[in-house]
Design a protein around this motif. Sequence first.
Motif, PDB file in Angstrom:
ATOM      1  N   LEU A 289       0.773  -1.216  -0.014  1.00 51.12           N
ATOM      2  CA  LEU A 289      -0.106   0.233  -0.005  1.00 51.12           C
ATOM      3  C   LEU A 289       0.940   1.257   0.053  1.00 51.12           C
ATOM      4  CD1 LEU A 289      -2.958  -0.764   2.585  1.00 51.12           C
ATOM      5  CD2 LEU A 289      -3.367  -0.277   0.063  1.00 51.12           C
ATOM      6  N   LYS A 290       2.042   1.264   0.833  1.00 52.71           N
ATOM      7  CA  LYS A 290       2.597   2.358   0.939  1.00 52.71           C
ATOM      8  C   LYS A 290       3.543   2.647  -0.075  1.00 52.71           C
ATOM      9  CE  LYS A 290       6.394   0.177   3.701  1.00 52.71           C
ATOM     10  NZ  LYS A 290       5.897  -1.138   3.797  1.00 52.71           N
ATOM     11  N   ARG A 291       3.549   1.874  -1.369  1.00 53.71           N
ATOM     12  CA  ARG A 291       4.219   1.925  -2.481  1.00 53.71           C
ATOM     13  C   ARG A 291       3.308   2.725  -3.275  1.00 53.71           C
ATOM     14  NH1 ARG A 291       5.583  -3.412  -4.795  1.00 53.71           N
ATOM     15  NH2 ARG A 291       6.380  -2.220  -6.570  1.00 53.71           N
ATOM     16  N   ILE A 292       1.986   2.827  -3.070  1.00 54.56           N
ATOM     17  CA  ILE A 292       1.046   3.188  -4.179  1.00 54.56           C
ATOM     18  C   ILE A 292       0.698   4.741  -4.149  1.00 54.56           C
ATOM     19  CG2 ILE A 292      -1.550   3.416  -4.428  1.00 54.56           C
ATOM     20  CD1 ILE A 292      -1.640   0.472  -3.848  1.00 54.56           C
ATOM     21  N   HIS A 293       1.101   5.353  -5.407  1.00 52.69           N
ATOM     22  CA  HIS A 293       0.420   6.782  -5.575  1.00 52.69           C
ATOM     23  C   HIS A 293      -0.965   6.560  -6.046  1.00 52.69           C
ATOM     24  CE1 HIS A 293       4.672   8.451  -4.869  1.00 52.69           C
ATOM     25  NE2 HIS A 293       4.815   7.320  -5.429  1.00 52.69           N
ATOM     26  N   ALA A 294      -1.771   7.237  -5.269  1.00 55.19           N
ATOM     27  CA  ALA A 294      -3.323   7.024  -5.448  1.00 55.19           C
ATOM     28  C   ALA A 294      -4.029   8.159  -6.021  1.00 55.19           C
ATOM     29  CB  ALA A 294      -4.269   6.438  -4.353  1.00 55.19           C
ATOM     30  N   GLY A 295      -4.934   8.197  -6.856  1.00 51.05           N
ATOM     31  CA  GLY A 295      -5.497   9.322  -7.366  1.00 51.05           C
ATOM     32  C   GLY A 295      -7.033   8.754  -7.306  1.00 51.05           C
TER      33      GLY A 295
ATOM     34  N   SER B 217       1.131   8.527  -1.905  1.00 50.14           N
ATOM     35  CA  SER B 217       0.660   9.897  -2.139  1.00 50.14           C
ATOM     36  C   SER B 217      -0.844   9.728  -2.319  1.00 50.14           C
ATOM     37  CB  SER B 217       1.336  10.673  -3.274  1.00 50.14           C
ATOM     38  OG  SER B 217       0.879  10.035  -4.524  1.00 50.14           O
ATOM     39  N   PHE B 218      -1.622  10.542  -2.151  1.00 49.01           N
ATOM     40  CA  PHE B 218      -3.282  10.440  -2.299  1.00 49.01           C
ATOM     41  C   PHE B 218      -3.902  11.868  -2.881  1.00 49.01           C
ATOM     42  CE2 PHE B 218      -7.416   9.183  -0.106  1.00 49.01           C
ATOM     43  CZ  PHE B 218      -7.949   8.785  -1.386  1.00 49.01           C
ATOM     44  N   GLU B 219      -4.211  11.718  -3.859  1.00 54.72           N
ATOM     45  CA  GLU B 219      -4.964  13.007  -4.578  1.00 54.72           C
ATOM     46  C   GLU B 219      -6.209  12.898  -4.581  1.00 54.72           C
ATOM     47  OE1 GLU B 219      -3.594  16.825  -5.909  1.00 54.72           O
ATOM     48  OE2 GLU B 219      -2.506  15.309  -4.735  1.00 54.72           O
ATOM     49  N   ILE B 220      -7.151  13.654  -4.322  1.00 53.44           N
ATOM     50  CA  ILE B 220      -8.472  13.711  -4.326  1.00 53.44           C
ATOM     51  C   ILE B 220      -9.168  14.971  -5.277  1.00 53.44           C
ATOM     52  CG2 ILE B 220     -10.855  13.648  -3.509  1.00 53.44           C
ATOM     53  CD1 ILE B 220      -9.362  12.462  -0.636  1.00 53.44           C
TER      54      ILE B 220
ATOM     55  N   ALA C 154     -12.726   7.331 -16.412  1.00 51.89           N
ATOM     56  CA  ALA C 154     -12.603   7.804 -15.069  1.00 51.89           C
ATOM     57  C   ALA C 154     -11.288   7.330 -14.274  1.00 51.89           C
ATOM     58  CB  ALA C 154     -13.801   8.101 -14.649  1.00 51.89           C
ATOM     59  N   LEU C 155     -11.388   6.084 -14.447  1.00 50.29           N
ATOM     60  CA  LEU C 155     -10.287   5.236 -13.509  1.00 50.29           C
ATOM     61  C   LEU C 155      -8.851   5.514 -13.997  1.00 50.29           C
ATOM     62  CD1 LEU C 155     -11.860   1.785 -12.679  1.00 50.29           C
ATOM     63  CD2 LEU C 155     -11.262   3.569 -11.191  1.00 50.29           C
ATOM     64  N   ASP C 156      -8.726   5.542 -15.417  1.00 50.16           N
ATOM     65  CA  ASP C 156      -7.405   5.945 -15.804  1.00 50.16           C
ATOM     66  C   ASP C 156      -7.401   7.528 -15.758  1.00 50.16           C
ATOM     67  OD1 ASP C 156      -6.517   3.519 -16.492  1.00 50.16           O
ATOM     68  OD2 ASP C 156      -7.395   3.449 -18.487  1.00 50.16           O
ATOM     69  N   GLY C 157      -8.296   8.212 -15.714  1.00 50.45           N
ATOM     70  CA  GLY C 157      -8.360   9.656 -15.482  1.00 50.45           C
ATOM     71  C   GLY C 157      -7.566   9.974 -14.044  1.00 50.45           C
ATOM     72  N   ALA C 158      -8.162   9.106 -13.032  1.00 48.51           N
ATOM     73  CA  ALA C 158      -7.542   9.096 -11.664  1.00 48.51           C
ATOM     74  C   ALA C 158      -6.281   8.655 -11.510  1.00 48.51           C
ATOM     75  CB  ALA C 158      -8.647   8.084 -10.639  1.00 48.51           C
ATOM     76  N   ILE C 159      -5.789   7.520 -12.352  1.00 46.71           N
ATOM     77  CA  ILE C 159      -4.456   7.167 -12.283  1.00 46.71           C
ATOM     78  C   ILE C 159      -3.505   8.401 -12.782  1.00 46.71           C
ATOM     79  CG2 ILE C 159      -2.646   5.842 -13.736  1.00 46.71           C
ATOM     80  CD1 ILE C 159      -4.724   3.620 -13.264  1.00 46.71           C
ATOM     81  N   LEU C 160      -4.106   9.052 -13.830  1.00 45.49           N
ATOM     82  CA  LEU C 160      -3.220  10.312 -14.534  1.00 45.49           C
ATOM     83  C   LEU C 160      -3.266  11.243 -13.422  1.00 45.49           C
ATOM     84  CD1 LEU C 160      -2.130  11.691 -16.826  1.00 45.49           C
ATOM     85  CD2 LEU C 160      -4.515  12.215 -17.505  1.00 45.49           C
TER      86      LEU C 160
ATOM     87  N   ARG D  84      -0.223  10.322 -11.175  1.00 46.05           N
ATOM     88  CA  ARG D  84       0.871  10.659 -11.812  1.00 46.05           C
ATOM     89  C   ARG D  84       1.339  12.002 -12.009  1.00 46.05           C
ATOM     90  NH1 ARG D  84       2.076   5.611 -15.269  1.00 46.05           N
ATOM     91  NH2 ARG D  84       3.882   6.635 -15.596  1.00 46.05           N
ATOM     92  N   MET D  85       0.388  13.002 -12.313  1.00 50.74           N
ATOM     93  CA  MET D  85       0.522  14.340 -12.410  1.00 50.74           C
ATOM     94  C   MET D  85       0.976  14.851 -11.003  1.00 50.74           C
ATOM     95  SD  MET D  85      -2.761  15.314 -15.029  1.00 50.74           S
ATOM     96  CE  MET D  85      -2.432  16.908 -15.051  1.00 50.74           C
ATOM     97  N   ALA D  86       0.225  14.594 -10.157  1.00 59.01           N
ATOM     98  CA  ALA D  86       0.632  15.102  -8.673  1.00 59.01           C
ATOM     99  C   ALA D  86       2.024  14.711  -8.247  1.00 59.01           C
ATOM    100  CB  ALA D  86      -0.418  14.340  -7.666  1.00 59.01           C
ATOM    101  N   LEU D  87       2.324  13.360  -8.810  1.00 63.69           N
ATOM    102  CA  LEU D  87       3.878  13.170  -8.241  1.00 63.69           C
ATOM    103  C   LEU D  87       4.931  13.615  -9.099  1.00 63.69           C
ATOM    104  CD1 LEU D  87       5.544  10.814  -7.059  1.00 63.69           C
ATOM    105  CD2 LEU D  87       5.245   9.250  -9.099  1.00 63.69           C
ATOM    106  N   GLN D  88       4.577  14.024 -10.411  1.00 62.58           N
ATOM    107  CA  GLN D  88       5.464  14.740 -11.324  1.00 62.58           C
ATOM    108  C   GLN D  88       5.602  16.182 -10.843  1.00 62.58           C
ATOM    109  OE1 GLN D  88       3.954  14.645 -15.422  1.00 62.58           O
ATOM    110  NE2 GLN D  88       4.590  12.471 -15.559  1.00 62.58           N
TER     111      GLN D  88
END
Lengths: 293, 293
Positions: A67-73, A97-100, A276-282, A285-289
Amino acid sequence: MTDLLFLGIDGGGTKCRARLRDAKGTLLGEGTGGPSNIRLDPELVWNSLLTACREALAQAGLHEDDLKRIHAGMGAAGAGQTSAVERLLSRGHPFASFEIETDAHTAWLGAFKGGDGAILIVGTGSCGYGGTSGQCHYVGGWGYEISDEGSGAAIGRELLRRCIWAHDGRIAATPLSDAVLAEFKNDLEILVDWVGKARPADYGRYAPLVLQHAERRDPLGIAIVEDAAAGLSAIGMRLLDLGAPAICLFGGLSEPLRPWLSPPVQRTIAEPMADALDGAILLARMALQEGRP
Amino acid sequence: MTDLLFLGIDGGGTKCRARLRDAKGTLLGEGTGGPSNIRLDPELVWNSLLTACREALAQAGLHEDDLKRIHAGMGAAGAGQTSAVERLLSRGHPFASFEIETDAHTAWLGAFKGGDGAILIVGTGSCGYGGTSGQCHYVGGWGYEISDEGSGAAIGRELLRRCIWAHDGRIAATPLSDAVLAEFKNDLEILVDWVGKARPADYGRYAPLVLQHAERRDPLGIAIVEDAAAGLSAIGMRLLDLGAPAICLFGGLSEPLRPWLSPPVQRTIAEPMADALDGAILLARMALQEGRP
């Protein structure tokens, strides 16, 4: 970067979906959970969210530890309300990381991969969202009571209003009004009692009936569907005025209503590049970048 | 017959009024009390009702003992709901007889003394009522959510809906939309929070503002008032179709909206012969003549 995991979450009022991909975009697993409109109890939302997430992890052969390796959106209904997001995050989260964001935003991110464009969601509610150069605006979507034109709830409520007109003799009865009034034993007291307890989804359940009758040329059905389509077209035209070159439709009523929309709006309708799920993944990714936490 | 007393009661959501006359129709006294929509707690309603009644008795130089000589008639908001009337009467009443009808019925009885005609009430809600040969029908009046076209609540709600349109850029802003949006700090989140708590009367408080702006030719104000007037005119035309030769207007918004009504409806507007309190007295007299308890 190869160790990175990206999780996209779509949090709705009735269920929660999750999708796990690695840094290259390879699909690792998917899962579902219970209701996760973030205005709901945080305990419930976390439960739904982690259920969906663990199912995706299990499919990928991964474990709680990962879980702690996951970057979630996450795109979530209700996320426009800052206080609801803060409440959900008040006890922290298990991810790297977790972006909502709102579900409209992640649907838009998926549809245009962050590029110029707009979306029009038509289900129980309705909402327009989009823009250019990353500058997005909402058009409508402020709820059943004073907004959400063309939504299922608006269609159902307008149906009952006009069935009263037919009952009073203010307009001619049609097969549609006859069918609906018969459901209420032709007794407006029973109808009004029902209305007293009705929620938007209850009104929305009448939308398919209205659409069916409109397709059969029922005058009442046609009048209601034309009004709904005019309301949606006004939202669509405003999105185009804001610079969106194309509109993607979402939501259970978007397909049946599509042929009724105004031609200038219809001509701009495009297929979404991703969901929308791939939108959430994006989003993750954008938050990480951008180096956000 | 000379010993008979007749009491007319007008029971509304905010106050209760009573009027006492003798058999010849001589005015003996009047009184007022608190809320008496009969959907409210029966204890509260009886308290309001007896307060108004005792004040009228005192003015007439009469006493508690004289209650049992009184034939009372009441027109009350909420009396269309049989269960509410039954609940109010479940512990009996102190009068020689007591007849309850809707406030629309007693307003109509007063306006036409029981003759042919119709009334159109326009306040926070709206309702049409009337007919011929004692056969009366309701047109509209089924509440804010799916009926009550042209009412103050409908006008206020439509105003907020269209202010969102102006905020989104779907329609041009006007002085009216600017004034309303400024009240909510131009923040739709604040507006939606307000809507979440708003009751029909809260929406209705915007009606005078809309009318003012319409009179000053504000395009948004005009559009909303024209829609409201069209809804009311449709109710009026149905009442005329049902055979009513004339329509009496009641309610706080009926005068300002009158010039906006459709000419075929406007031409039939008449002054009421008497008010709803005398309509309630007539209700009591008619019940006595017909030998009802």
